[in-house]
Motif scaffolding. Structure first.
Motif, short mmCIF file in Angstrom:
data_model
loop_
_atom_site.label_atom_id
_atom_site.label_comp_id
_atom_site.label_asym_id
_atom_site.label_seq_id
_atom_site.Cartn_x
_atom_site.Cartn_y
_atom_site.Cartn_z
N LEU A 46 -30.87 -66.77 -10.65
CA LEU A 46 -31.15 -67.81 -9.66
C LEU A 46 -32.09 -67.29 -8.58
CD1 LEU A 46 -27.49 -69.11 -9.17
CD2 LEU A 46 -29.29 -70.15 -10.57
N ALA A 47 -32.94 -68.18 -8.08
CA ALA A 47 -33.89 -67.82 -7.03
C ALA A 47 -33.22 -67.80 -5.65
CB ALA A 47 -35.06 -68.80 -7.01
N SER A 48 -32.08 -68.47 -5.51
CA SER A 48 -31.35 -68.49 -4.24
C SER A 48 -29.87 -68.69 -4.52
CB SER A 48 -31.89 -69.59 -3.32
OG SER A 48 -31.76 -70.85 -3.93
N ALA A 49 -29.04 -68.39 -3.53
CA ALA A 49 -27.59 -68.58 -3.65
C ALA A 49 -27.28 -70.07 -3.59
CB ALA A 49 -26.86 -67.83 -2.54
N VAL A 50 -26.64 -70.58 -4.65
CA VAL A 50 -26.33 -72.02 -4.72
C VAL A 50 -25.01 -72.23 -5.45
CG1 VAL A 50 -28.72 -72.84 -4.66
CG2 VAL A 50 -27.66 -72.30 -6.84
N THR A 51 -24.40 -73.39 -5.22
CA THR A 51 -23.21 -73.79 -5.96
C THR A 51 -23.63 -74.17 -7.37
OG1 THR A 51 -22.20 -74.62 -3.94
CG2 THR A 51 -21.28 -75.41 -6.01
N SER A 52 -22.89 -73.66 -8.37
CA SER A 52 -23.27 -73.85 -9.78
C SER A 52 -22.05 -74.20 -10.62
CB SER A 52 -23.89 -72.57 -10.34
OG SER A 52 -24.96 -72.14 -9.54
N ASP A 53 -22.31 -74.88 -11.72
CA ASP A 53 -21.27 -75.11 -12.71
C ASP A 53 -21.89 -75.13 -14.10
OD1 ASP A 53 -21.63 -78.02 -13.74
OD2 ASP A 53 -21.63 -78.29 -11.57
N LYS A 63 -18.09 -83.74 -23.71
CA LYS A 63 -17.82 -82.50 -22.97
C LYS A 63 -16.59 -81.83 -23.57
CE LYS A 63 -17.85 -82.85 -18.54
NZ LYS A 63 -17.48 -83.00 -17.12
N VAL A 64 -16.73 -80.57 -23.98
CA VAL A 64 -15.61 -79.83 -24.58
C VAL A 64 -15.09 -78.73 -23.67
CG1 VAL A 64 -16.26 -80.39 -26.95
CG2 VAL A 64 -17.14 -78.30 -25.89
N ALA A 65 -15.84 -78.37 -22.63
CA ALA A 65 -15.39 -77.37 -21.66
C ALA A 65 -16.25 -77.47 -20.42
CB ALA A 65 -15.47 -75.96 -22.24
N SER A 66 -15.70 -77.06 -19.29
CA SER A 66 -16.48 -76.97 -18.06
C SER A 66 -15.90 -75.89 -17.17
CB SER A 66 -16.52 -78.32 -17.33
OG SER A 66 -15.23 -78.70 -16.92
N TRP A 67 -16.78 -75.26 -16.41
CA TRP A 67 -16.38 -74.18 -15.51
C TRP A 67 -17.11 -74.34 -14.19
CZ3 TRP A 67 -18.11 -72.97 -20.55
CH2 TRP A 67 -17.10 -72.62 -21.46
N ASP A 68 -16.37 -74.40 -13.09
CA ASP A 68 -16.95 -74.42 -11.76
C ASP A 68 -17.17 -72.96 -11.36
OD1 ASP A 68 -17.69 -74.79 -9.15
OD2 ASP A 68 -15.76 -75.58 -8.49
N LEU A 69 -18.40 -72.58 -11.11
CA LEU A 69 -18.73 -71.19 -10.79
C LEU A 69 -18.75 -70.93 -9.29
CD1 LEU A 69 -21.60 -70.69 -13.38
CD2 LEU A 69 -19.16 -70.20 -13.65
N GLY A 70 -18.64 -71.97 -8.48
CA GLY A 70 -18.72 -71.79 -7.03
C GLY A 70 -20.12 -71.38 -6.63
N VAL A 71 -20.22 -70.70 -5.49
CA VAL A 71 -21.54 -70.25 -5.02
C VAL A 71 -21.91 -68.97 -5.75
CG1 VAL A 71 -22.90 -69.48 -3.05
CG2 VAL A 71 -21.22 -71.31 -2.76
N MET A 72 -23.03 -69.00 -6.44
CA MET A 72 -23.54 -67.83 -7.15
C MET A 72 -24.64 -67.21 -6.31
SD MET A 72 -22.64 -68.32 -10.95
CE MET A 72 -23.42 -66.82 -11.22
N ASN A 73 -24.66 -65.89 -6.26
CA ASN A 73 -25.66 -65.18 -5.47
C ASN A 73 -27.05 -65.27 -6.09
OD1 ASN A 73 -23.81 -64.29 -3.55
ND2 ASN A 73 -23.24 -62.53 -4.79
N ARG A 74 -28.04 -65.04 -5.27
CA ARG A 74 -29.42 -64.96 -5.72
C ARG A 74 -29.56 -63.78 -6.68
NH1 ARG A 74 -33.99 -62.04 -4.34
NH2 ARG A 74 -35.92 -63.25 -4.43
N GLY A 75 -30.44 -63.92 -7.66
CA GLY A 75 -30.68 -62.85 -8.62
C GLY A 75 -29.91 -63.07 -9.91
N SER A 76 -29.72 -61.99 -10.63
CA SER A 76 -29.09 -62.04 -11.95
C SER A 76 -27.59 -61.80 -11.84
CB SER A 76 -29.73 -61.00 -12.87
OG SER A 76 -29.20 -61.10 -14.16
N SER A 77 -26.81 -62.66 -12.50
CA SER A 77 -25.35 -62.54 -12.55
C SER A 77 -24.90 -62.76 -13.97
CB SER A 77 -24.68 -63.59 -11.66
OG SER A 77 -25.09 -63.49 -10.34
N GLN A 78 -23.77 -62.17 -14.32
CA GLN A 78 -23.18 -62.42 -15.63
C GLN A 78 -21.77 -62.95 -15.44
OE1 GLN A 78 -23.97 -59.84 -18.99
NE2 GLN A 78 -21.78 -59.76 -19.43
#
Length: 109
Positions: A46-53, A63-78
């Protein structure tokens, strides 16, 4: 006014459909193909910290599954997630962040 409405910056390839975005810079899934039950690692850039799902859909759009990721930091996350038991076939993993969407195809064997 619906005259002239269109979607710009759309790319279609074997990995799925991607809307060119300013926030979502990358999305990948490993392993792919994946066994019918198990875990996946989802790499998000991500280019900036944002709420993601993330949502997972079958080929009929259910829809067979969903995950709320909350706020994800800028950059690469796994993120590692356990899949529900799925039938063999093609599924679509959709990341939503700051009103943008990126989709990847996921094959289940």
């Amino acid at each position: 006014n619906t005259e002239g409405d269109y979607i710009a910056n759309v790319a279609v390839d074997n990995a799925g459909v991607t809307l060119t975005s300013n926030v979502i810079e990358g999305l990948s899934v490993y392993p792919n193909p994946v066994p019918g039950k198990g875990g996946i690692a989802i790499r998000i850039n991500l280019a900036s910290a944002v709420t993601s799902d993330i949502e997972l859909f079958d080929v009929l759009g259910r829809k067979v599954a969903s995950w709320d990721l909350g706020v994800m930091n800028r950059g690469s996350s796994q993120v590692e997630k356990t899949l529900p038991r799925l039938e063999s076939g093609i599924y679509y993993l959709r990341l939503r962040a700051a009103g943008e969407v990126m989709t990847r195809k996921l094959e289940v064997r």
